[in-house]
Design a protein around this motif. Structure first.
Motif, mmCIF file in Angstrom:
data_model
loop_
_atom_site.group_PDB
_atom_site.id
_atom_site.type_symbol
_atom_site.label_atom_id
_atom_site.label_comp_id
_atom_site.label_asym_id
_atom_site.label_seq_id
_atom_site.Cartn_x
_atom_site.Cartn_y
_atom_site.Cartn_z
ATOM 1 N N UNK A 107 0.800 -1.195 -0.036
ATOM 2 C CA UNK A 107 0.188 0.012 -0.122
ATOM 3 C C UNK A 107 1.077 1.438 0.005
ATOM 4 N N UNK A 108 0.202 2.384 0.079
ATOM 5 C CA UNK A 108 1.167 3.693 0.177
ATOM 6 C C UNK A 108 1.752 3.881 1.391
ATOM 7 N N UNK A 109 2.968 4.808 1.392
ATOM 8 C CA UNK A 109 3.438 4.875 2.546
ATOM 9 C C UNK A 109 2.507 5.125 3.863
ATOM 10 N N UNK A 110 2.688 4.876 5.026
ATOM 11 C CA UNK A 110 1.720 4.972 6.036
ATOM 12 C C UNK A 110 1.730 6.248 6.470
ATOM 13 N N UNK A 111 2.957 6.828 6.700
ATOM 14 C CA UNK A 111 3.085 8.197 7.277
ATOM 15 C C UNK A 111 2.230 9.239 6.514
ATOM 16 N N UNK A 112 2.522 9.050 5.215
ATOM 17 C CA UNK A 112 2.080 10.113 4.315
ATOM 18 C C UNK A 112 0.613 9.960 4.423
ATOM 19 N N UNK A 113 -0.099 8.864 4.379
ATOM 20 C CA UNK A 113 -1.607 8.681 4.420
ATOM 21 C C UNK A 113 -1.973 9.270 5.700
ATOM 22 N N UNK A 114 -1.442 8.871 6.788
ATOM 23 C CA UNK A 114 -2.000 9.818 8.229
ATOM 24 C C UNK A 114 -1.605 11.245 8.201
ATOM 25 N N UNK A 115 -0.488 11.674 7.786
ATOM 26 C CA UNK A 115 -0.220 13.092 7.611
ATOM 27 C C UNK A 115 -1.435 13.833 6.898
ATOM 28 N N UNK A 116 -1.952 13.161 6.029
ATOM 29 C CA UNK A 116 -2.963 13.934 4.913
ATOM 30 C C UNK A 116 -4.152 14.381 5.895
ATOM 31 N N UNK B 23 5.049 12.433 11.962
ATOM 32 C CA UNK B 23 4.492 11.006 11.875
ATOM 33 C C UNK B 23 5.511 9.897 11.329
ATOM 34 N N UNK B 24 5.806 8.873 12.222
ATOM 35 C CA UNK B 24 6.622 7.997 11.692
ATOM 36 C C UNK B 24 5.847 6.432 11.809
ATOM 37 N N UNK B 25 6.167 5.690 10.916
ATOM 38 C CA UNK B 25 5.476 4.486 10.844
ATOM 39 C C UNK B 25 6.374 3.220 10.781
ATOM 40 N N UNK B 26 5.845 2.244 10.961
ATOM 41 C CA UNK B 26 6.409 0.623 11.031
ATOM 42 C C UNK B 26 7.121 0.198 9.654
ATOM 43 N N UNK B 27 6.523 0.922 8.545
ATOM 44 C CA UNK B 27 7.179 0.595 7.078
ATOM 45 C C UNK B 27 8.142 1.367 6.774
ATOM 46 N N UNK B 28 8.718 2.503 7.701
ATOM 47 C CA UNK B 28 9.959 3.079 7.496
ATOM 48 C C UNK B 28 9.627 4.624 7.120
ATOM 49 N N UNK B 29 8.479 4.763 6.756
ATOM 50 C CA UNK B 29 7.893 6.192 6.195
ATOM 51 C C UNK B 29 7.768 7.016 7.220
ATOM 52 N N UNK B 30 8.094 8.517 6.726
ATOM 53 C CA UNK B 30 7.928 9.410 7.862
ATOM 54 C C UNK B 30 7.476 10.629 7.110
ATOM 55 N N UNK B 31 6.566 11.546 7.839
ATOM 56 C CA UNK B 31 6.367 12.803 7.365
ATOM 57 C C UNK B 31 6.127 13.955 8.422
ATOM 58 N N UNK B 32 6.491 14.922 8.071
ATOM 59 C CA UNK B 32 6.743 16.130 9.036
ATOM 60 C C UNK B 32 8.236 16.195 9.665
ATOM 61 N N UNK B 33 8.376 17.608 9.997
ATOM 62 C CA UNK B 33 9.793 18.165 10.379
ATOM 63 C C UNK B 33 10.370 17.197 11.227
ATOM 64 N N UNK B 34 11.706 16.737 10.966
ATOM 65 C CA UNK B 34 12.570 15.882 12.070
ATOM 66 C C UNK B 34 12.846 16.370 13.254
#
Length: 425
Positions: A12-21, A31-42
């Motif tokens: 599926x799509x990167x989890x962090x991007x889905x939730x960040x929307x 937002x960081x997720x178990x699939x390694x994806x991340x969204x938002x400032x470090x």
């Protein structure tokens, strides 16, 4: 506490991007997720971590604040940093859930996780049975929240054991000072004097009853639907040597024995009785008062006429089953039509935000003891609901009103001074 890291067997799509929307892209939140994806400032002050694909399955079952709450309670979502700051960064979702169109978009994106990881809701959810706001069902609902553990409440509420909005005389006041100030404010509005009889409905652990007896020489009866509260409150009355003036009973307010009182305090009960019972409730309280007797109603309200009266789904399932909030105008009208003359009203929502801040600080300070007493899941429920409700009061999503009424004498006089008694209002 960090959940077990799992990698899904789905694509599926990167989890962090889905939730960040759907959560929003506030600069305070990453937002960081178990699939390694991340969204938002470090360098964001708080990070929401999705630690398990089970969290996404829950969001398909309940694609809004309830699904997010379920995942938080079960540690499938966690927050690094201050939870209140995280909730404030996604305030629209916290207070109003995810819009329906976005819920459908989210459910479609996450459907593969639901197919592989779906499960029943956590067993901490309340499931009261029977007719809504019947005596039996109300007893179940109250027990779910208040019969958790007196020791747990001691850790959260502090020595006053008071689970209602405090009133802070100034910004530097402690929680204990503010709770004592609240009881004295209620006593002043009711114009309590030695020898008077006070009825406190929904008395909790008996704080108002003890204050009225100890500070004003009032004969006070408190009633509560919680057995745990009644036992603790009566024991504390005896410990303080107030047994000749004060009493707490495990009793439904609808089963009160005959008697006439000089004053009635209702602090945090109206939220539990339901819209259908509001008119009868105020009529019953008016009938318990002598002419010239006063009633002080203190409760959480909605600032606008609600589309539905039930509380947020998370609050309803985990915290206050069957709770219903009304606009203050509805309550004022009900009191007026029950025969009360309304003499004073005020909104204390900022004080409730401060109260919840201090309860939350107590919980964090006593976290290990709280978890030992009620378990991690239930402790996380309280942490989440107190932080979310604090935000709700700050942003005027909910309010706290005190309304003072009087039962007039036969000649229609009120017995009130030209200005407020004891400088209380």
């Amino acid at each position: 506490m960090t959940g077990v890291l799992e990698r899904p067997q789905v694509t599926t799509e990167p989890v962090a991007g889905i939730l960040a929307r759907v959560l929003g892209r506030a600069p305070e939140l990453r937002v960081e997720a178990f699939d390694g994806s991340a969204a938002g400032p470090p360098d964001a002050p708080v990070t929401l971590r999705v630690t398990s694909p089970r969290a996404l399955a829950r969001l398909v079952n309940a694609p809004g604040s309830l699904g997010l709450a379920r995942a938080y309670v079960t540690e499938e979502i966690d927050v690094d940093g201050d939870l209140y700051t995280a909730l404030r960064a996604m305030a629209e979702v916290t207070l109003h859930s995810i819009p329906r169109a976005e819920q459908l978009w989210l459910a479609r994106r996450l459907l593969p996780y639901w197919r592989e990881y779906r499960m029943p809701p956590p067993d901490l959810e309340a499931r009261p049975k029977g007719l809504l706001h019947s005596k039996r069902r109300d007893s179940q609902a109250i027990s779910h929240h208040y019969d958790v553990s007196n020791r747990f409440y001691e850790l959260v509420l502090g020595p006053s054991m008071t689970y209602t909005c405090a009133t802070y005389p100034d910004a530097a006041a402690t929680l204990e000072q503010a709770q004592a100030h609240k009881y004295e404010l209620v006593a002043a509005k009711l114009d309590l004097k030695p020898g008077m009889r006070l009825l406190d409905v929904g008395c909790g652990w008996g704080g108002m009853v003890r204050h009225a007896a100890a500070e004003h020489g009032v004969r006070a009866l408190g009633v509560t639907l919680s057995r745990e509260q009644a036992a603790w409150g009566q024991a504390e009355i005896e410990r303080q040597g107030l047994g000749d003036l004060a009493e707490v009973r495990h009793l439904d307010y609808r089963d009160l024995p005959d008697g006439v009182y000089d004053a009635v305090s209702s602090i945090g009960l109206t939220e539990h009785i339901g819209k259908a019972n509001v008119d009868a409730y105020f009529r019953a309280m008016q009938a318990k008062l002598r002419p010239g007797g006063r009633m002080l109603n203190h409760c959480i309200t909605q600032p606008h006429k609600p589309d539905h009266r039930h509380t947020d789904a998370f609050i309803r399932r985990y915290v206050f089953p069957d709770g219903e909030l009304e606009p203050v105008g509805t309550l004022v009208t009900a009191m007026n039509e029950a025969g009360f003359e309304i003499r004073h009203e005020e909104n204390l929502r900022e004080h409730y935000a401060l109260t919840l801040r201090d309860w939350g600080a107590n919980l964090e300070r006593n976290w290990a003891g709280a978890v030992a007493e009620v378990g991690t899941g239930r402790a996380r429920v309280w942490r989440l609901y107190m932080a979310a409700c604090r935000l709700g009061f700050e942003l005027n999503n909910i309010q706290l009103h005190q309304v003072l009424g009087v039962k007039l004498h036969d000649d229609r006089s009120s017995g009130f001074p030209l200005r407020g008694a004891h400088g209380a209002y």
